[in-house]
Design a protein around this motif. Structure first.
Motif, PDB file in Angstrom:
ATOM      1  N   ARG A   1       0.849  -1.198   0.000  1.00  0.00           N
ATOM      2  CA  ARG A   1       0.000   0.000   0.000  1.00  0.00           C
ATOM      3  C   ARG A   1       0.877   1.238   0.000  1.00  0.00           C
ATOM      4  O   ARG A   1       1.975   1.236   0.553  1.00  0.00           O
ATOM      5  CB  ARG A   1      -0.910  -0.006   1.228  1.00  0.00           C
ATOM      6  N   SER A   2       0.407   2.293  -0.630  1.00  0.00           N
ATOM      7  CA  SER A   2       1.130   3.569  -0.598  1.00  0.00           C
ATOM      8  C   SER A   2       0.137   4.705  -0.396  1.00  0.00           C
ATOM      9  O   SER A   2      -1.019   4.614  -0.807  1.00  0.00           O
ATOM     10  CB  SER A   2       1.922   3.781  -1.892  1.00  0.00           C
ATOM     11  N   THR A   3       0.605   5.762   0.241  1.00  0.00           N
ATOM     12  CA  THR A   3      -0.255   6.907   0.550  1.00  0.00           C
ATOM     13  C   THR A   3       0.505   8.191   0.297  1.00  0.00           C
ATOM     14  O   THR A   3       1.661   8.323   0.700  1.00  0.00           O
ATOM     15  CB  THR A   3      -0.700   6.876   2.032  1.00  0.00           C
ATOM     16  N   LEU A   4      -0.141   9.126  -0.377  1.00  0.00           N
ATOM     17  CA  LEU A   4       0.434  10.448  -0.587  1.00  0.00           C
ATOM     18  C   LEU A   4      -0.300  11.442   0.310  1.00  0.00           C
ATOM     19  O   LEU A   4      -1.473  11.745   0.099  1.00  0.00           O
ATOM     20  CB  LEU A   4       0.302  10.870  -2.056  1.00  0.00           C
ATOM     21  N   PHE A   5       0.398  11.920   1.341  1.00  0.00           N
ATOM     22  CA  PHE A   5      -0.157  12.957   2.221  1.00  0.00           C
ATOM     23  C   PHE A   5       0.180  14.322   1.637  1.00  0.00           C
ATOM     24  O   PHE A   5       1.344  14.607   1.347  1.00  0.00           O
ATOM     25  CB  PHE A   5       0.445  12.841   3.626  1.00  0.00           C
ATOM     26  N   LEU A   6      -0.822  15.160   1.470  1.00  0.00           N
ATOM     27  CA  LEU A   6      -0.614  16.519   0.974  1.00  0.00           C
ATOM     28  C   LEU A   6      -0.589  17.485   2.154  1.00  0.00           C
ATOM     29  O   LEU A   6      -1.342  17.324   3.123  1.00  0.00           O
ATOM     30  CB  LEU A   6      -1.717  16.905  -0.004  1.00  0.00           C
ATOM     31  N   LEU A   7       0.266  18.487   2.059  1.00  0.00           N
ATOM     32  CA  LEU A   7       0.419  19.459   3.139  1.00  0.00           C
ATOM     33  C   LEU A   7      -0.530  20.641   2.933  1.00  0.00           C
ATOM     34  O   LEU A   7      -0.513  21.290   1.890  1.00  0.00           O
ATOM     35  CB  LEU A   7       1.862  19.962   3.192  1.00  0.00           C
ATOM     36  N   SER A   8      -1.357  20.880   3.934  1.00  0.00           N
ATOM     37  CA  SER A   8      -2.224  22.062   3.932  1.00  0.00           C
ATOM     38  C   SER A   8      -1.577  23.112   4.830  1.00  0.00           C
ATOM     39  O   SER A   8      -1.568  22.971   6.055  1.00  0.00           O
ATOM     40  CB  SER A   8      -3.629  21.707   4.445  1.00  0.00           C
ATOM     41  N   LYS A   9      -1.040  24.156   4.228  1.00  0.00           N
ATOM     42  CA  LYS A   9      -0.364  25.199   5.010  1.00  0.00           C
ATOM     43  C   LYS A   9      -1.367  26.014   5.832  1.00  0.00           C
ATOM     44  O   LYS A   9      -1.018  26.550   6.889  1.00  0.00           O
ATOM     45  CB  LYS A   9       0.425  26.107   4.076  1.00  0.00           C
ATOM     46  N   GLU A  10      -2.618  26.110   5.331  1.00  0.00           N
ATOM     47  CA  GLU A  10      -3.623  26.893   6.034  1.00  0.00           C
ATOM     48  C   GLU A  10      -3.958  26.280   7.394  1.00  0.00           C
ATOM     49  O   GLU A  10      -4.115  26.991   8.399  1.00  0.00           O
ATOM     50  CB  GLU A  10      -4.910  26.998   5.191  1.00  0.00           C
ATOM     51  N   THR A  11      -4.072  24.965   7.428  1.00  0.00           N
ATOM     52  CA  THR A  11      -4.441  24.288   8.680  1.00  0.00           C
ATOM     53  C   THR A  11      -3.252  23.603   9.350  1.00  0.00           C
ATOM     54  O   THR A  11      -3.401  23.031  10.435  1.00  0.00           O
ATOM     55  CB  THR A  11      -5.533  23.230   8.412  1.00  0.00           C
ATOM     56  N   ASN A  12      -2.090  23.640   8.681  1.00  0.00           N
ATOM     57  CA  ASN A  12      -0.891  22.948   9.171  1.00  0.00           C
ATOM     58  C   ASN A  12      -1.173  21.462   9.414  1.00  0.00           C
ATOM     59  O   ASN A  12      -0.821  20.898  10.442  1.00  0.00           O
ATOM     60  CB  ASN A  12      -0.361  23.601  10.457  1.00  0.00           C
ATOM     61  N   GLU A  13      -1.826  20.863   8.403  1.00  0.00           N
ATOM     62  CA  GLU A  13      -2.177  19.444   8.481  1.00  0.00           C
ATOM     63  C   GLU A  13      -1.636  18.699   7.264  1.00  0.00           C
ATOM     64  O   GLU A  13      -1.414  19.284   6.203  1.00  0.00           O
ATOM     65  CB  GLU A  13      -3.702  19.259   8.512  1.00  0.00           C
ATOM     66  N   LEU A  14      -1.463  17.406   7.446  1.00  0.00           N
ATOM     67  CA  LEU A  14      -1.247  16.493   6.333  1.00  0.00           C
ATOM     68  C   LEU A  14      -2.552  15.751   6.115  1.00  0.00           C
ATOM     69  O   LEU A  14      -3.157  15.254   7.068  1.00  0.00           O
ATOM     70  CB  LEU A  14      -0.136  15.488   6.661  1.00  0.00           C
ATOM     71  N   TRP A  15      -3.011  15.690   4.858  1.00  0.00           N
ATOM     72  CA  TRP A  15      -4.269  15.018   4.611  1.00  0.00           C
ATOM     73  C   TRP A  15      -4.185  14.146   3.353  1.00  0.00           C
ATOM     74  O   TRP A  15      -3.380  14.368   2.470  1.00  0.00           O
ATOM     75  CB  TRP A  15      -5.419  16.022   4.476  1.00  0.00           C
ATOM     76  N   THR A  16      -5.034  13.150   3.324  1.00  0.00           N
ATOM     77  CA  THR A  16      -5.087  12.251   2.173  1.00  0.00           C
ATOM     78  C   THR A  16      -6.402  11.507   2.183  1.00  0.00           C
ATOM     79  O   THR A  16      -7.202  11.634   3.123  1.00  0.00           O
ATOM     80  CB  THR A  16      -3.917  11.243   2.201  1.00  0.00           C
ATOM     81  N   LYS A  17      -6.645  10.728   1.154  1.00  0.00           N
ATOM     82  CA  LYS A  17      -7.766   9.802   1.100  1.00  0.00           C
ATOM     83  C   LYS A  17      -7.218   8.412   0.844  1.00  0.00           C
ATOM     84  O   LYS A  17      -6.439   8.219  -0.097  1.00  0.00           O
ATOM     85  CB  LYS A  17      -8.763  10.200   0.006  1.00  0.00           C
ATOM     86  N   VAL A  18      -7.590   7.458   1.689  1.00  0.00           N
ATOM     87  CA  VAL A  18      -7.093   6.089   1.548  1.00  0.00           C
ATOM     88  C   VAL A  18      -8.271   5.124   1.568  1.00  0.00           C
ATOM     89  O   VAL A  18      -9.327   5.414   2.139  1.00  0.00           O
ATOM     90  CB  VAL A  18      -6.110   5.718   2.676  1.00  0.00           C
ATOM     91  N   ALA A  19      -8.064   3.978   0.957  1.00  0.00           N
ATOM     92  CA  ALA A  19      -9.109   2.952   0.927  1.00  0.00           C
ATOM     93  C   ALA A  19      -9.128   2.180   2.239  1.00  0.00           C
ATOM     94  O   ALA A  19      -8.099   1.975   2.876  1.00  0.00           O
ATOM     95  CB  ALA A  19      -8.875   2.001  -0.238  1.00  0.00           C
ATOM     96  N   THR A  20     -10.306   1.754   2.645  1.00  0.00           N
ATOM     97  CA  THR A  20     -10.405   0.857   3.796  1.00  0.00           C
ATOM     98  C   THR A  20      -9.807  -0.488   3.415  1.00  0.00           C
ATOM     99  O   THR A  20      -9.543  -0.755   2.244  1.00  0.00           O
ATOM    100  CB  THR A  20     -11.873   0.672   4.221  1.00  0.00           C
TER     101      THR A  20
END
Length: 343
Positions: free
Chosen positions: A256-275
């Motif tokens: 499995r691989s996941t690409l977390f994108l950086l949101s500078k506005e919220t200082n978060e890493l976010w992504t969408k992954v499959a269950t």
């Protein structure tokens, strides 16, 4: 000026920059019979190269290396009556030893990496000196990290290098045999017996490694092209993320691989992954300094972690949300063209 008739020598000679014009000079005054003979040699060499290219493009080339290593491991252990035998391949660029084994729990092949400068194993890999040790744990080079497999009791050990065909001082692999039958030490006859087939093993392993690396590079190019095509065809972020990550999985042979994108506005890493059942996508958001991904995002340092759950930086919350069990992790920062971190 003449060419050697040895296989591969004509084309190898012609690829040298300082030999430009050599072939034209050579054939200029050749009789027809000798010219036909030269063409036959060149044709035969090109057939060899084409077969090699076919092998590189064959998805089974990596399986070929695994099957050869598996067969060699079983037979060497049988010949030298060792309780456990492992063939470690040497990666000089990364300063690592690596091997593959099949996990009994899943039946899947798992790759492991060890530091090249540690323990009895590392000494043999870096010096090319074989070591035959009757009491492994009392030896000053012994390292529990690399010389004793988990849950195993190492007593006697025989570590022998397998050398490159082009450099007799450069090991391409190390064969490690543990605990000789009847709990007696390995002896000189065991070492001599191994050397009777060690050179042939070196040729085969080095050739397979070359094909293995070339095949991985070829797969990497294909994956990059597919990912680039997706970026140009779809404006849907979820589709793009899934496609790019599918190609990354294929390239790295990851589950499995996941690409977390950086949101500078919220200082978060976010992504969408499959269950874990692949039936739906779940959005994951974590603080940009939390967990393995957060550490990499904060420091810009890549991490290669063999056991995620014993690393204090690992955050299991994503596993808990998706039902997936993370075992090992390779995590790397992603930058845009301006050198800014984006994920």
């Amino acid at each position: 000026m003449t060419f050697s008739n040895a296989a591969g020598s004509i084309l190898a000679t012609l690829t040298q920059v300082d030999r430009m014009g050599l072939l034209a000079t050579r054939v200029k005054d050749l009789p027809v019979g000798e010219f036909v003979c030269l063409l036959d040699f060149i044709t035969a060499e090109f057939h060899q190269y084409l077969r090699a290219i076919d092998l590189i493009n064959n998805e089974g080339v990596e399986t070929l290396l695994e099957q050869l290593l598996d067969a060699f491991t079983i037979k060497i252990g049988q010949i030298l009556t060792a309780d456990q035998t492992t063939i470690f391949l040497v990666n000089q660029e990364k300063k690592q030893l690596w091997y593959k084994t099949v996990l009994e729990s899943t039946g899947r092949s798992q790759e492991y990496h060890l530091p090249i400068h540690v323990g009895i194993l590392g000494h043999v890999a870096t010096t090319g000196e074989a070591l035959n040790i009757a009491d492994a744990k009392t030896h000053p080079l012994f390292s529990e990290e690399v010389d004793q497999p988990p849950g195993y009791d190492t007593r006697t050990i025989l570590c022998i290098p397998v050398f490159s065909t082009t450099n007799s001082n450069k090991p391409v692999a190390v064969v490690r045999l543990l605990n000789k039958e009847n709990d007696v030490p390995f002896d000189g006859e065991d070492e001599q017996l191994f050397r009777s087939f060690g050179d042939s093993m070196g040729i085969i392993i080095e050739s397979c490694q070359s094909f293995y690396v070339a095949a991985r590079n070829q797969r990497g190019v294909s994956a990059l092209l597919k990912a680039t095509t997706t970026l140009g065809q779809s404006l849907d972020l979820e589709t793009t993320l899934r496609s790019v990550m599918d190609q990354a999985c294929n390239l790295m042979q990851a589950d499995r691989s996941t690409l977390f994108l950086l949101s500078k506005e919220t200082n978060e890493l976010w992504t969408k992954v499959a269950t874990v059942d692949e039936k739906k996508m779940v959005e994951i958001r974590i603080p940009a300094n939390r967990g393995i991904a957060g550490y990499v995002a904060s420091t810009g340092e890549a991490l290669n972690i063999p056991d995620a759950y014993i690393d204090p930086r690992f955050d299991p919350s994503t596993d808990q949300k998706t039902g997936y069990k993370t075992r090992n992790i390779l995590c790397m920062p992603v930058y845009n063209a301006k050198g800014e971190l984006i994920g």
